[in-house]
Design a protein around this motif. Structure first.
Motif, PDB file in Angstrom:
ATOM      1  N   LYS A  88       0.806  -1.223   0.000  1.00 13.67           N
ATOM      2  CA  LYS A  88       0.000   0.000   0.000  1.00 13.67           C
ATOM      3  C   LYS A  88       0.842   1.278   0.000  1.00 13.67           C
ATOM      4  O   LYS A  88       0.306   2.374  -0.137  1.00 13.67           O
ATOM      5  CB  LYS A  88      -0.924   0.010   1.218  1.00 13.67           C
ATOM      6  N   ALA A  89       2.145   1.133   0.129  1.00 13.13           N
ATOM      7  CA  ALA A  89       3.021   2.314   0.119  1.00 13.13           C
ATOM      8  C   ALA A  89       4.315   1.979  -0.600  1.00 13.13           C
ATOM      9  O   ALA A  89       4.750   0.819  -0.631  1.00 13.13           O
ATOM     10  CB  ALA A  89       3.318   2.777   1.538  1.00 13.13           C
ATOM     11  N   LEU A  96       7.893   1.146  -6.060  1.00 11.05           N
ATOM     12  CA  LEU A  96       6.790   0.242  -5.774  1.00 11.05           C
ATOM     13  C   LEU A  96       7.338  -1.084  -5.276  1.00 11.05           C
ATOM     14  O   LEU A  96       8.410  -1.530  -5.693  1.00 11.05           O
ATOM     15  CB  LEU A  96       5.949   0.010  -7.037  1.00 11.05           C
ATOM     16  N   VAL A  97       6.572  -1.720  -4.390  1.00 13.97           N
ATOM     17  CA  VAL A  97       6.999  -2.983  -3.798  1.00 13.97           C
ATOM     18  C   VAL A  97       5.877  -3.997  -3.966  1.00 13.97           C
ATOM     19  O   VAL A  97       4.715  -3.713  -3.641  1.00 13.97           O
ATOM     20  CB  VAL A  97       7.320  -2.822  -2.293  1.00 13.97           C
ATOM     21  N   TYR A 124       0.588  -3.878 -14.298  1.00 15.31           N
ATOM     22  CA  TYR A 124      -0.432  -2.831 -14.279  1.00 15.31           C
ATOM     23  C   TYR A 124       0.041  -1.645 -13.456  1.00 15.31           C
ATOM     24  O   TYR A 124       0.707  -1.806 -12.426  1.00 15.31           O
ATOM     25  CB  TYR A 124      -1.707  -3.399 -13.650  1.00 15.31           C
ATOM     26  N   THR A 125      -0.336  -0.444 -13.913  1.00 12.62           N
ATOM     27  CA  THR A 125      -0.240   0.745 -13.077  1.00 12.62           C
ATOM     28  C   THR A 125      -1.336   1.718 -13.494  1.00 12.62           C
ATOM     29  O   THR A 125      -2.131   1.435 -14.387  1.00 12.62           O
ATOM     30  CB  THR A 125       1.156   1.397 -13.162  1.00 12.62           C
ATOM     31  N   TYR A 135      -4.227   1.497  -4.592  1.00 11.83           N
ATOM     32  CA  TYR A 135      -2.811   1.177  -4.405  1.00 11.83           C
ATOM     33  C   TYR A 135      -1.956   2.289  -5.027  1.00 11.83           C
ATOM     34  O   TYR A 135      -2.468   3.110  -5.779  1.00 11.83           O
ATOM     35  CB  TYR A 135      -2.501  -0.196  -5.012  1.00 11.83           C
ATOM     36  N   PRO A 136      -0.663   2.338  -4.728  1.00 13.33           N
ATOM     37  CA  PRO A 136       0.142   3.440  -5.257  1.00 13.33           C
ATOM     38  C   PRO A 136       0.149   3.467  -6.789  1.00 13.33           C
ATOM     39  O   PRO A 136       0.400   2.450  -7.435  1.00 13.33           O
ATOM     40  CB  PRO A 136       1.544   3.145  -4.708  1.00 13.33           C
TER      41      PRO A 136
END
Length: 412
Positions: A88-89, A96-97, A124-125, A135-136
């Motif tokens: 979430k962070a 991104l993780v 995906y983003t 999500y980020p």
């Protein structure tokens, strides 16, 4: 004058980078594969709903199915993870993780596993600060994220457009595409740009710009595991053909969203309609399902190489719809092989969306056939040749309720 020249150089350099994105040599045929969203959606509650869990085990199992059960040989190659894959962070370095519980070995491990099987990996983003599910997102991190996806050996990137204004949509997709290109990693660029312009901001999409900057684009609502939703998608593409076909072809595809085979949502006849129209549209064929839930008939359709040949034809022509009578549409698609340099093969898909059986007739010669030597006719679903015809011969066909037939005419 020097300042003016400097500005021109900067503009030229920027546009040169974008132009490289426009002709990245990818998606010369519509992508085929599997995408998580349609069936698994935001499958993060793995403890309480393990059958809808979006995790490493699922993605690797899809790769194994493609490799061992003939899907890869038929052309299915992309395995794409949609929203909800990350923590979430971002981490302390702004990266991104991957979710540490569901993807414990990270995305590079999954990419390597998929690539060893000769398949391709997609992710995906979103161009906003958050993805559609919170999500980020990539806003403010385009360069960092592009490099990260390249480091993870991503082959296909689906980019959503939730939570942003119209003006931003019209610039952000171009900028992110330029950053992806700058990595040197070939990635199919899938955009949701025109969908958000038309259905969220209620403006007319500039499909010329979209087709210059994206390999694949969504232009209508999401599919769902529902026959009425599939019918609505088909109806949209029938009515919007004139606005869409000229921007569609090798490297640049309209995307009506995923196939919902394997979800227990369709009858056999509805499945024929679903895949027939997608094949005639030269649309991406991206499954979204539990691969273990595909029934025998669905698998037969997906591995019908005569049908796949129409869908994957190198010319990439989007079939033209003709209304024959209420709820019956004839989709017409010229394609290879050719006789000489001017007599194309042509496929005709008859699609009945009504709940009633009906009989229709048509003369194929009135829809683009031009070989005076005639044609031999193949029933694509049955995979048999049925007869030869002349340009003046008529076809009379009984169509079951909510069903489709495809005939391909090969020039003699």
């Amino acid at each position: 004058m020097a300042v003016y020249l400097f500005v021109l150089i900067l503009v030229f350099a920027y546009l040169s980078g974008v132009v490289e994105v426009l002709d990245n040599g990818l998606a010369r045929r519509p992508p085929m594969g599997w995408m998580s969203w349609g069936y698994y959606m935001c499958g993060v509650d793995c403890d309480n709903n393990p059958h809808k869990c979006l995790d490493e085990k699922l993605i690797l199992s899809v790769a194994d199915k493609f490799y061992t059960e003939g899907y890869q040989e038929a052309g299915f190659e992309y395995i794409i993870i949609d929203d909800c894959w990350s923590e979430k962070a971002r981490d302390d370095n702004g990266r991104l993780v991957a979710d540490k519980k569901r993807f414990p070995r990270g995305m590079k491990y999954i990419a390597d596993y998929i690539h060893k099987l000769g398949l391709k990996f997609g992710m995906y983003t979103n161009i906003a600060t958050k993805t559609c599910m919170g999500y980020p997102g990539s806003r403010g991190h385009f360069e960092v994220d592009a490099k990260m996806f390249a480091e993870w050996d991503v082959d296909y990137l689906k980019v959503d457009g939730c939570f942003v204004k119209e003006d931003y949509l019209n610039t952000a997709y171009i900028k992110l595409g330029a950053h992806l290109n700058a990595t040197g990693r070939p990635m199919v660029y899938s955009c949701s740009w025109p969908y958000y312009i038309q259905f969220i901001h209620h403006k007319k999409p500039d499909y010329g710009a979209v087709s210059r900057h994206c390999n694949v684009w969504r232009s209508y609502h999401d599919v769902a595991t529902s026959w009425p939703v599939v019918k609505a998608i088909i109806a949209h593409y029938a009515t919007q053909y004139e606005h869409l076909y000229r921007f569609h072809g090798p490297g640049h595809w309209n995307d009506p969203d995923m196939l919902i085979f394997g979800t227990n949502s369709l009858t056999d006849s509805q499945s024929r309609v679903h895949i027939a129209v997608y094949a005639m549209l030269a649309a991406p064929l991206l499954l979204s399902c539990d691969m273990n839930s595909l029934n025998t008939y669905e698998k037969k359709l997906l591995l019908n190489l005569d049908l796949i040949a129409i869908a994957q034809d190198p010319l990439g022509v989007m079939a033209k719809p003709y209304v024959l009578q209420y709820s019956v549409t004839l989709w017409v698609k010229p394609h290879l092989p050719r006789k000489g340099d001017k007599y194309h093969s042509v496929s005709f898909a008859l699609v009945n969306l009504s709940k009633d059986e009906t009989t229709v007739s048509f003369i194929p010669g009135h829809y683009g056939l031009n070989s005076t030597d005639g044609y031999t006719v193949m029933d694509i679903f049955a995979q048999v040749f049925i007869k030869n015809i002349s340009l003046s011969d008529s076809f009379q066909v009984s169509l079951s309720a909510e069903d489709s037939l495809i005939y391909t005419m090969f020039p003699l």
